[in-house]
Motif scaffolding. Structure first.
Motif, PDB file in Angstrom:
ATOM      1  N   UNK A 121      14.980 126.193   7.894  1.00 62.95           N
ATOM      2  CA  UNK A 121      14.236 125.384   6.952  1.00 62.95           C
ATOM      3  C   UNK A 121      15.106 125.119   5.722  1.00 62.95           C
ATOM      4  N   UNK A 122      14.874 123.959   5.125  1.00 61.47           N
ATOM      5  CA  UNK A 122      15.619 123.566   3.934  1.00 61.47           C
ATOM      6  C   UNK A 122      14.641 123.160   2.836  1.00 61.47           C
ATOM      7  N   UNK A 123      15.145 123.096   1.617  1.00 60.16           N
ATOM      8  CA  UNK A 123      14.335 122.658   0.487  1.00 60.16           C
ATOM      9  C   UNK A 123      14.571 121.171   0.231  1.00 60.16           C
ATOM     10  N   UNK A 124      13.473 120.454  -0.106  1.00 57.74           N
ATOM     11  CA  UNK A 124      13.559 119.035  -0.424  1.00 57.74           C
ATOM     12  C   UNK A 124      12.741 118.765  -1.684  1.00 57.74           C
ATOM     13  N   UNK A 125      13.335 118.042  -2.602  1.00 60.41           N
ATOM     14  CA  UNK A 125      12.639 117.620  -3.807  1.00 60.41           C
ATOM     15  C   UNK A 125      12.126 116.206  -3.564  1.00 60.41           C
ATOM     16  N   UNK A 126      10.815 116.040  -3.661  1.00 61.13           N
ATOM     17  CA  UNK A 126      10.184 114.744  -3.461  1.00 61.13           C
ATOM     18  C   UNK A 126       9.718 114.244  -4.821  1.00 61.13           C
ATOM     19  N   UNK A 127      10.271 113.124  -5.252  1.00 55.31           N
ATOM     20  CA  UNK A 127       9.938 112.560  -6.550  1.00 55.31           C
ATOM     21  C   UNK A 127       9.456 111.121  -6.402  1.00 55.31           C
ATOM     22  N   UNK A 128       8.764 110.657  -7.409  1.00 55.04           N
ATOM     23  CA  UNK A 128       8.278 109.273  -7.417  1.00 55.04           C
ATOM     24  C   UNK A 128       9.308 108.356  -8.038  1.00 55.04           C
ATOM     25  N   UNK A 129       9.300 107.101  -7.605  1.00 56.26           N
ATOM     26  CA  UNK A 129      10.192 106.115  -8.202  1.00 56.26           C
ATOM     27  C   UNK A 129       9.395 105.050  -8.958  1.00 56.26           C
ATOM     28  N   UNK A 130       8.182 105.419  -9.378  1.00 53.26           N
ATOM     29  CA  UNK A 130       7.351 104.537 -10.183  1.00 53.26           C
ATOM     30  C   UNK A 130       6.658 105.365 -11.262  1.00 53.26           C
ATOM     31  N   UNK A 131       5.763 104.762 -12.005  1.00 54.66           N
ATOM     32  CA  UNK A 131       5.083 105.457 -13.103  1.00 54.66           C
ATOM     33  C   UNK A 131       3.967 106.366 -12.588  1.00 54.66           C
ATOM     34  N   UNK A 132       3.820 107.490 -13.253  1.00 55.75           N
ATOM     35  CA  UNK A 132       2.779 108.447 -12.914  1.00 55.75           C
ATOM     36  C   UNK A 132       1.562 108.208 -13.798  1.00 55.75           C
ATOM     37  N   UNK A 133       0.393 108.198 -13.180  1.00 63.28           N
ATOM     38  CA  UNK A 133      -0.850 108.040 -13.926  1.00 63.28           C
ATOM     39  C   UNK A 133      -1.489 109.421 -14.089  1.00 63.28           C
ATOM     40  N   UNK A 154      -3.717 112.610 -13.490  1.00 68.97           N
ATOM     41  CA  UNK A 154      -4.166 113.330 -12.297  1.00 68.97           C
ATOM     42  C   UNK A 154      -3.416 112.915 -11.040  1.00 68.97           C
ATOM     43  N   UNK A 155      -2.139 112.650 -11.185  1.00 72.59           N
ATOM     44  CA  UNK A 155      -1.272 112.339 -10.052  1.00 72.59           C
ATOM     45  C   UNK A 155      -0.031 113.212 -10.108  1.00 72.59           C
ATOM     46  N   UNK A 156       0.550 113.444  -8.948  1.00 75.06           N
ATOM     47  CA  UNK A 156       1.780 114.210  -8.865  1.00 75.06           C
ATOM     48  C   UNK A 156       2.978 113.308  -9.120  1.00 75.06           C
ATOM     49  N   UNK A 157       3.973 113.853  -9.793  1.00 69.85           N
ATOM     50  CA  UNK A 157       5.231 113.158 -10.009  1.00 69.85           C
ATOM     51  C   UNK A 157       6.321 113.718  -9.114  1.00 69.85           C
ATOM     52  N   UNK A 158       6.229 115.001  -8.769  1.00 72.40           N
ATOM     53  CA  UNK A 158       7.253 115.628  -7.934  1.00 72.40           C
ATOM     54  C   UNK A 158       6.698 116.862  -7.242  1.00 72.40           C
ATOM     55  N   UNK A 159       7.262 117.162  -6.073  1.00 70.59           N
ATOM     56  CA  UNK A 159       6.898 118.348  -5.305  1.00 70.59           C
ATOM     57  C   UNK A 159       8.176 118.887  -4.667  1.00 70.59           C
ATOM     58  N   UNK A 160       8.364 120.189  -4.710  1.00 69.14           N
ATOM     59  CA  UNK A 160       9.473 120.844  -4.018  1.00 69.14           C
ATOM     60  C   UNK A 160       8.887 121.490  -2.771  1.00 69.14           C
ATOM     61  N   UNK A 161       9.387 121.086  -1.585  1.00 67.75           N
ATOM     62  CA  UNK A 161       8.847 121.596  -0.326  1.00 67.75           C
ATOM     63  C   UNK A 161       9.942 122.226   0.530  1.00 67.75           C
ATOM     64  N   UNK A 162       9.516 123.068   1.456  1.00 65.02           N
ATOM     65  CA  UNK A 162      10.418 123.633   2.466  1.00 65.02           C
ATOM     66  C   UNK A 162      10.039 122.984   3.790  1.00 65.02           C
ATOM     67  N   UNK A 163      11.028 122.374   4.454  1.00 63.05           N
ATOM     68  CA  UNK A 163      10.749 121.639   5.692  1.00 63.05           C
ATOM     69  C   UNK A 163      11.984 121.636   6.593  1.00 63.05           C
ATOM     70  N   UNK A 164      11.769 121.204   7.847  1.00 65.98           N
ATOM     71  CA  UNK A 164      12.866 121.128   8.812  1.00 65.98           C
ATOM     72  C   UNK A 164      13.877 120.043   8.443  1.00 65.98           C
ATOM     73  N   UNK A 165      13.380 118.859   8.037  1.00 71.03           N
ATOM     74  CA  UNK A 165      14.239 117.726   7.703  1.00 71.03           C
ATOM     75  C   UNK A 165      13.471 116.785   6.782  1.00 71.03           C
ATOM     76  N   UNK A 166      14.082 115.638   6.409  1.00 72.62           N
ATOM     77  CA  UNK A 166      13.416 114.730   5.480  1.00 72.62           C
ATOM     78  C   UNK A 166      12.127 114.168   6.052  1.00 72.62           C
ATOM     79  N   UNK A 167      12.085 113.970   7.358  1.00 79.16           N
ATOM     80  CA  UNK A 167      10.877 113.432   7.989  1.00 79.16           C
ATOM     81  C   UNK A 167       9.735 114.440   7.923  1.00 79.16           C
TER      82      UNK A 167
END
Length: 70
Positions: free
Chosen positions: A1-13, A15-28
């Protein structure tokens, strides 16, 4: 498993998430974690996220600081 940082490329309103750090097999797998089902991360959608692999070892430093206050 690897770590992936998932971020937004638009504005955050309110009660919304801007980023999440997850552990997963791959980007998919990382995308499935935040997009599948009932979308447990409001604000993150297929058309507004960027997925970046995060190395576990490396130089000392900050990984994520996500500040959005009203």
């Amino acid at each position: 498993m690897r770590l992936f940082l998932i971020t937004r490329n638009d504005n955050t309103d309110w009660d919304e998430y801007n980023a999440v750090l997850v552990r997963a097999e791959d980007v998919f797998d990382a995308a499935r974690l935040v997009l599948d089902g009932e979308n447990p991360y409001p604000g993150l959608y297929e058309n507004n996220i960027v997925i970046t692999p995060v190395r576990v070892s490396g130089p000392r430093g900050q990984i994520i600081a996500d500040f959005n206050a009203g």
